[in-house]
Design an enzyme around this catalytic site. Structure first.
Site, PDB file in Angstrom:
ATOM      1  N   GLU A   1      67.086  25.729  36.755  1.00 10.92           N
ATOM      2  CA  GLU A   1      67.299  26.602  37.638  1.00 10.92           C
ATOM      3  C   GLU A   1      67.720  27.912  37.045  1.00 10.92           C
ATOM      4  O   GLU A   1      67.570  29.019  37.691  1.00 10.92           O
ATOM      5  CB  GLU A   1      67.714  26.446  38.945  1.00 10.92           C
ATOM      6  CG  GLU A   1      67.018  25.383  39.620  1.00 10.92           C
ATOM      7  CD  GLU A   1      67.173  24.082  39.600  1.00 10.92           C
ATOM      8  OE1 GLU A   1      67.972  23.892  38.422  1.00 10.92           O
ATOM      9  OE2 GLU A   1      66.882  22.944  40.141  1.00 10.92           O
TER      10      GLU A   1
ATOM     11  N   PHE B   1      74.520  14.606  51.265  1.00 11.55           N
ATOM     12  CA  PHE B   1      73.943  14.690  49.678  1.00 11.55           C
ATOM     13  C   PHE B   1      73.258  16.019  49.547  1.00 11.55           C
ATOM     14  O   PHE B   1      72.804  16.640  50.235  1.00 11.55           O
ATOM     15  CB  PHE B   1      72.837  13.760  49.373  1.00 11.55           C
ATOM     16  CG  PHE B   1      72.174  13.559  48.366  1.00 11.55           C
ATOM     17  CD1 PHE B   1      72.906  13.126  47.299  1.00 11.55           C
ATOM     18  CD2 PHE B   1      70.819  13.790  48.258  1.00 11.55           C
ATOM     19  CE1 PHE B   1      72.271  13.054  45.993  1.00 11.55           C
ATOM     20  CE2 PHE B   1      70.223  14.038  46.965  1.00 11.55           C
ATOM     21  CZ  PHE B   1      71.114  13.573  45.739  1.00 11.55           C
ATOM     22  N   GLN B   2      73.806  16.607  48.245  1.00 12.79           N
ATOM     23  CA  GLN B   2      73.332  17.766  47.736  1.00 12.79           C
ATOM     24  C   GLN B   2      73.762  18.962  48.538  1.00 12.79           C
ATOM     25  O   GLN B   2      72.908  20.261  48.671  1.00 12.79           O
ATOM     26  CB  GLN B   2      72.004  17.887  47.554  1.00 12.79           C
ATOM     27  CG  GLN B   2      71.679  17.076  46.004  1.00 12.79           C
ATOM     28  CD  GLN B   2      70.194  17.117  45.505  1.00 12.79           C
ATOM     29  OE1 GLN B   2      69.454  17.194  46.046  1.00 12.79           O
ATOM     30  NE2 GLN B   2      70.147  16.437  44.264  1.00 12.79           N
TER      31      GLN B   2
ATOM     32  N   MET C   1      78.907  36.570  16.791  1.00 17.37           N
ATOM     33  CA  MET C   1      79.864  37.631  17.335  1.00 17.37           C
ATOM     34  C   MET C   1      81.155  36.998  17.345  1.00 17.37           C
ATOM     35  O   MET C   1      82.253  37.702  17.101  1.00 17.37           O
ATOM     36  CB  MET C   1      79.295  38.167  18.658  1.00 17.37           C
ATOM     37  CG  MET C   1      79.853  39.035  19.200  1.00 17.37           C
ATOM     38  SD  MET C   1      79.959  40.676  18.388  1.00 17.37           S
ATOM     39  CE  MET C   1      78.321  41.678  18.831  1.00 17.37           C
TER      40      MET C   1
ATOM     41  N   LYS D   1      66.987  22.749  55.698  1.00 12.13           N
ATOM     42  CA  LYS D   1      65.726  22.004  55.780  1.00 12.13           C
ATOM     43  C   LYS D   1      65.001  22.169  56.959  1.00 12.13           C
ATOM     44  O   LYS D   1      63.862  22.379  57.061  1.00 12.13           O
ATOM     45  CB  LYS D   1      65.865  20.489  55.327  1.00 12.13           C
ATOM     46  CG  LYS D   1      64.604  19.848  54.831  1.00 12.13           C
ATOM     47  CD  LYS D   1      64.932  18.683  54.099  1.00 12.13           C
ATOM     48  CE  LYS D   1      63.557  17.874  53.760  1.00 12.13           C
ATOM     49  NZ  LYS D   1      64.027  16.753  53.020  1.00 12.13           N
TER      50      LYS D   1
HETATM   51  C1  LIG Z   1      77.253  31.492  28.460  1.00 14.05           C
HETATM   52  C2  LIG Z   1      78.322  32.182  27.364  1.00 14.05           C
HETATM   53  N1  LIG Z   1      79.099  31.628  26.670  1.00 14.05           N
HETATM   54  C3  LIG Z   1      79.866  32.239  25.948  1.00 14.05           C
HETATM   55  C4  LIG Z   1      79.733  33.458  25.684  1.00 14.05           C
HETATM   56  C5  LIG Z   1      80.542  34.023  24.578  1.00 14.05           C
HETATM   57  N2  LIG Z   1      79.992  34.502  23.457  1.00 14.05           N
HETATM   58  C6  LIG Z   1      79.282  35.957  23.279  1.00 14.05           C
HETATM   59  S1  LIG Z   1      78.332  36.136  21.703  1.00 14.05           S
HETATM   60  C7  LIG Z   1      78.861  34.584  21.352  1.00 14.05           C
HETATM   61  C8  LIG Z   1      77.897  34.028  20.098  1.00 14.05           C
HETATM   62  C9  LIG Z   1      76.368  34.031  20.264  1.00 14.05           C
HETATM   63  O1  LIG Z   1      76.061  33.146  19.325  1.00 14.05           O
HETATM   64  P1  LIG Z   1      74.607  33.267  18.766  1.00 14.05           P
HETATM   65  O2  LIG Z   1      73.697  33.306  20.226  1.00 14.05           O
HETATM   66  O3  LIG Z   1      74.248  32.545  17.665  1.00 14.05           O
HETATM   67  O4  LIG Z   1      74.287  34.916  18.332  1.00 14.05           O
HETATM   68  P2  LIG Z   1      74.892  35.495  17.214  1.00 14.05           P
HETATM   69  O5  LIG Z   1      76.069  36.288  17.701  1.00 14.05           O
HETATM   70  O6  LIG Z   1      75.040  34.591  16.107  1.00 14.05           O
HETATM   71  O7  LIG Z   1      73.855  36.461  16.689  1.00 14.05           O
HETATM   72  C10 LIG Z   1      79.511  33.741  22.333  1.00 14.05           C
HETATM   73  C11 LIG Z   1      79.833  32.537  22.221  1.00 14.05           C
HETATM   74  C12 LIG Z   1      78.704  34.205  26.529  1.00 14.05           C
HETATM   75  N3  LIG Z   1      78.367  35.619  25.991  1.00 14.05           N
HETATM   76  N4  LIG Z   1      77.897  33.569  27.052  1.00 14.05           N
END
Ligand SMILES: Cc1ncc(C[n+]2csc(CCOP(=O)(O)OP(=O)(O)O)c2C)c(N)n1
Ligand SMILES: [Mg+2]
Lengths: 174, 578
Positions: free
Chosen positions: B50, B112-113, B471, B162
């Protein structure tokens, strides 16, 4: 600085939670919060006392306006208002001397004794927050067994928040 | 009069709101609704999670300007959508989210749920409803759509027990709305506009900062005419990218944490900033107390709460960007700012933030993005995820057509791009849609590949595999002494993964393979995926280190002073998160 905000809200389920949440989320500590009916059915009136800088309070007012159920918010801190709160205070008074003394103080503050028990009295007092504080100060030496305060409600003298709302509506309608 | 049940009333109401596409997944609480859906002409897209449905509705809404609609069942269906709802809320995306709920007589019994969905989503929706009586349903749907798309757009949730979906009543779609507490102001105040015009006339180093609001109000022409009349440089925010043609001579770029050096300098030296449809996010402003130190700020936004929230304003104007810009253009005098442009051009020459080598030594991500730009001639829609790849896409692709850069700016949830690109493709079936994602984010919602296959959507996926949460790795390299903690990732074999989903996939390991791979993907009539094996240690520059001001923009690893690293490592909260 302390601010007294008055909000007129639609009486919808959850509106109290929406408003309270908003203050919490924007980092405000609520000192008191009262809600009750108004002269118009379907509308409730909230009086909220918060501590915060002017700009912060302005921001929170704008955020409150974004809630669909909120119709009008006024910061009445600088207005000429009537502020009141009610307190019930259970004071220890186990001998006649202390009873007489408590009654005297309560009279000075135009309070009422609303219950008498063998070793305590319940005092009811209405007034500004400062007045309630002062009465509490003089009663404290006797021993306060229990106390409840309603929090402040406020009303501007003269014109009314609801009247201002009506004006706003007219203006909005052009 | 004919009696309809709640599910039918909902569907009839959706029809009247012009809904054609719905994203969702059924479950116990919404089975009656799904039963009735069969009788209606909606295109229902079955998500595989979802969160995906919510991002799809978000992508659809961003791509079309219409209200996106998604459905989930009670409990886990609703909680799975939370990330998608919060994303839409932060980025002002119009959405109506429908969640099932246990029957009214079981609410509060920990059935439930059962979850308190309205409670959970209160702070992340523009408004929400728990419908306890089928008689209220038509009115609620009417209000929900109105609230979602009027003023500053946002998500509205309707929680449907529901029994409300099966109870019957007469159906009449309300023609009038009664929302006394919701009257957004769209017409800017003419006195404020005139005051702004005088400041603009007198300014010698003025600047426009245009945000998502331009796209939301479709004020493209108004922005361009305003800018051309006074020859004012235009900066867009990250979410404002593609609000103004990047190929236009007045376009400067975008500012902030990974914005162009000269944009950050322009802000820091401007004497007047016209900020329109943007909210002075901390990623844009850098350290607030050093933001635009010489500038008076004219701030135009439809949401009064944004004016003065983060930055002091000289002239606040509440109103719709389209309307206000039109009037403002009439009020300002023709102008030129040659001296200012000279200065800007000098910064551009001395600090060419977007310059790339013709042929890099390694598989360079920004270079690959640039190849994508050349291959598509800037005509594609890029839906980007979160992280380094997101920033490179925003930097090195030049968006010339309106509303062709779609990304999550406010919440920044990894996993946004793939499902959002599905929504975008439904909204714009004739556009070339590219999903640009890192390997980390891709894994968060890759289950939606099944939807792409099932529906044979011609989405092209550019997967940047650096085997890192890049990043975060970059921050650890720059500000934490290269102590890499929990950022290296084992990856599955993405070519095989693509095959498993029957999506043509190639792996690209060398520069020479890039252009042919892009052409290959573009020629395929249907989905395709390219896995780019990119240099794992490439960094996104320029960068405003967290806690630093825009003046302190750095352009390479060598610019990181020990002091900067210390501040950045400690900078918490708003400006500290990746
Ligand atoms: C749901 C979520 N969890 C953690 C983060 C923190 N975060 C931001 S960028 C990143 C790394 C992203 O890695 P990737 O998708 O491989 O992209 P890259 O930076 O390597 O291009 C993380 C862990 C986030 N933005 N969203
Ligand atoms: Mg990665």
């Amino acid at each position: 600085m302390k601010h007294t905000l008055v909000a007129l809200v639609e009486n919808q389920p959850g509106v109290l939670m929406r408003v309270a949440n908003l203050f919490a989320r924007r980092g405000f500590n609520i000192e008191s919060f009262t809600v009750g009916h108004t002269e118009t059915t379907k509308l409730s009136r909230m009086t909220v006392v918060v501590d915060g800088a002017q700009t912060q309070v302005e921001q929170v007012i704008k955020q409150l306006y974004k809630l669909i159920d909120v119709l009008k918010v006024s910061d009445v801190t600088e207005d000429r208002t009537i502020d009141r709160e009610l307190a019930l205070i259970k004071v220890t008074a186990s001998n006649s001397a202390s009873r007489a003394e408590v009654v005297q103080f309560v009279n000075i503050f135009r309070g009422k004794i609303v219950d008498v028990a063998p070793d305590s009295l319940i005092v009811e007092v209405t007034g500004t927050e400062e007045k309630v504080d002062s009465l509490l100060d003089v009663l404290r030496p006797f021993g306060i067994k229990e106390m409840v305060r309603t929090g402040t409600v406020a009303m501007t003298r003269g014109g009314s928040v609801s009247a201002r709302l009506a004006e706003d509506r007219l203006e909005a309608a052009g | 009069m004919q009696q309809l049940n709640g599910s039918q009333i909902l569907c009839e109401s959706l029809l009247r709101e012009g809904v054609d596409t719905i994203f969702g997944m059924p479950g116990g609480a919404v089975i009656p609704l799904y039963n009735v859906l069969l009788d209606y002409p909606f295109k229902h897209v079955l998500c595989r999670h979802e969160q995906g449905a919510a991002h799809m509705a978000d992508g659809y809404a961003r791509a079309t300007g219409k209200v996106g609609v998604c459905i989930g069942t009670s409990g886990p269906g609703a909680t799975n959508m939370v990330t998608g709802i919060a994303t839409a809320m932060m980025d002002s995306v119009p959405m109506v989210v429908i969640t099932g709920q246990v029957p009214t007589y079981m609410i509060g019994k920990d059935a439930f749920q059962e979850t308190d969905t309205t409670g959970i989503t209160m702070p992340i929706t523009k408004h929400n409803y728990l419908v306890m009586d089928v008689k209220d349903l038509a009115r609620v749907v009417r209000e929900a759509f109105h609230i979602a798309r009027t003023g500053r757009p946002g998500p509205v949730l309707i929680d449907l027990p529901k029994d409300v979906t099966t109870n019957e009543t007469t159906f009449e779609y309300p023609s009038k709305l009664s929302l006394p507490g919701f009257k957004p102001k769209t017409q800017g105040h003419i006195r404020q506009i005139r005051q702004a015009a005088r400041l603009i006339d007198e300014a010698r180093k003025p600047l426009v900062m245009a945000g998502h609001g331009i796209i939301l109000s479709e004020a493209y022409d108004e922005l361009r005419e305003f800018a051309e009349k006074i020859q004012i440089p235009v900066i867009t925010t990250l979410l404002g990218i593609s609000a103004f043609p990047e190929t236009h001579p007045l376009y400067l770029g975008w500012p902030g944490m990974h914005g162009m050096y000269y944009c950050n300098m322009a802000i820091s030296h401007a004497d007047l900033i016209v900020a329109v449809g943007m909210r002075m996010d901390d990623r844009v402003t850098g350290r607030l107390n050093a933001f635009a130190p010489h500038a008076q700020i004219v701030h135009i936004d439809i949401d009064p709460a944004e004016l003065g929230k983060n930055v002091r304003t000289a002239v606040p104007i509440v109103g719709d960007a389209k309307h206000v810009l039109k009037l403002l253009t009439q009020e300002v005098r023709d102008n030129r700012h040659d001296g200012w442009w000279e200065q800007l051009n000098q910064w551009r020459v001395e600090h060419p933030s977007l310059a790339l080598p013709d042929r890099p030594e390694k598989m360079s991500s920004p270079w690959i993005v640039r190849q994508l730009y050349h291959a598509t001639k800037g005509n594609a829609v890029l839906v980007t995820d979160v992280g380094q790849a997101q920033m490179w896409a925003a930097q090195h692709y030049f968006f010339s057509k309106p509303n062709t850069h779609i990304t999550s700016g406010g919440l920044g949830p990894m996993g946004y791009a793939l499902p959002a690109s599905i929504g975008v493709q439904y909204g714009r079936p004739n556009d070339e849609v590219w999903c640009v994602t890192g390997d980390g984010g891709f894994q968060m919602t890759l289950e939606e590949l099944a939807v792409i296959r099932e529906e044979n959507l011609p989405i092209k996926i550019a997967l940047f595999n650096n085997s890192y949460l890049g990043m975060v790795r970059q921050w650890q390299q720059l500000f934490f002494n290269e102590r890499y903690s929990a950022v290296k990732m084992w990856n599955p074999n993405y070519v095989k993964l693509g095959e498993a989903y029957e999506i043509p996939t190639v792996r690209c390991t060398q520069l020479d393979e890039v252009a042919p791979a892009l052409e290959w993907a573009r020629q395929i009539d249907g989905p395709a995926m390219i896995e780019f094996m990119v240099d794992p240690y490439e960094n996104v520059f320029p960068m405003v280190p967290p806690g630093a001001s825009l003046q302190e923009t750095i352009e390479g690893v060598e610019d990181v002073a020990p002091q900067t690293a210390k501040i950045a490592a400690a900078a918490g909260g708003s400006s500290g998160g990746v």
